[in-house]
Write a protein that holds these residues in place. Structure first.
Motif, PDB file in Angstrom:
ATOM      1  N   SER A  57     -46.897  41.569 -72.841  1.00 51.36           N
ATOM      2  CA  SER A  57     -47.207  41.018 -74.476  1.00 51.36           C
ATOM      3  C   SER A  57     -46.707  39.361 -74.378  1.00 51.36           C
ATOM      4  N   ASP A  59     -44.679  37.928 -76.264  1.00 49.58           N
ATOM      5  CA  ASP A  59     -43.464  38.074 -76.414  1.00 49.58           C
ATOM      6  C   ASP A  59     -42.501  38.257 -75.352  1.00 49.58           C
ATOM      7  N   GLU A  60     -42.940  39.460 -74.531  1.00 51.49           N
ATOM      8  CA  GLU A  60     -42.254  39.815 -73.519  1.00 51.49           C
ATOM      9  C   GLU A  60     -42.500  38.705 -72.258  1.00 51.49           C
ATOM     10  N   GLN A  62     -42.477  35.403 -72.806  1.00 50.02           N
ATOM     11  CA  GLN A  62     -41.822  34.360 -73.448  1.00 50.02           C
ATOM     12  C   GLN A  62     -40.232  34.656 -73.260  1.00 50.02           C
TER      13      GLN A  62
END
Length: 144
Positions: A57, A59-60, A62
């Motif tokens: 994702s 977020d992952e 980042q």
């Protein structure tokens, strides 16, 4: 702790679980990693590709980027390696960005650890045996 040069194929395994992660973490535990500053761009590119393929994702990716930024890699400037990397790239007919890592290992007199088995084969096939002491396949780390 002894120095070694790592490339993005090793560093990314510190923050993303994939084949070779155990060996990559062993490198981190037993060596002081050095890399040309190019490694940061290469890792960002790997994370971008993994998001595009649906493997991570946003977020992952980042979070993985933050972990890499906080890692203990000593980044060294790429411009100082340009001549040596260019010569290696021409001699081996291989992309210069990979040769930057090998040039750094040669300059520092330490091993270059990579999970890029194709590059390991190119080095062993196209360069003198004197380079053998500079290249270590990541999977060899588990056997040593």
């Amino acid at each position: 702790m002894k120095d070694c040069v790592i490339d993005a194929s090793v560093a990314i395994k510190w923050v993303i679980e994939e084949n070779g992660t155990r060996e990559a973490l062993a490198v981190r535990a037993h060596w002081r990693p050095l890399a040309p500053d190019l490694l940061a761009a290469e890792c960002a590119n790997i994370l971008w590709k993994k998001v595009g393929r649906g493997e991570l994702s946003v977020d992952e990716a980042q979070f993985a980027a933050r972990l890499l930024r906080a890692s203990d890699i000593e980044f060294l400037p790429t411009p100082a390696l340009l001549e040596d990397a260019t010569r290696l790239a021409i001699d081996m007919n291989h992309p210069a960005y990979d040769c930057l890592y090998l040039a750094l290992a040669m300059r520092e007199g330490c091993p270059f650890i990579t999970a890029d088995e194709a590059f390991v084969r190119v080095i062993h096939q196209k360069r003198p045996a004197a380079l053998d002491r500079h290249i270590v396949a990541l999977m060899q780390v588990a056997r040593d």
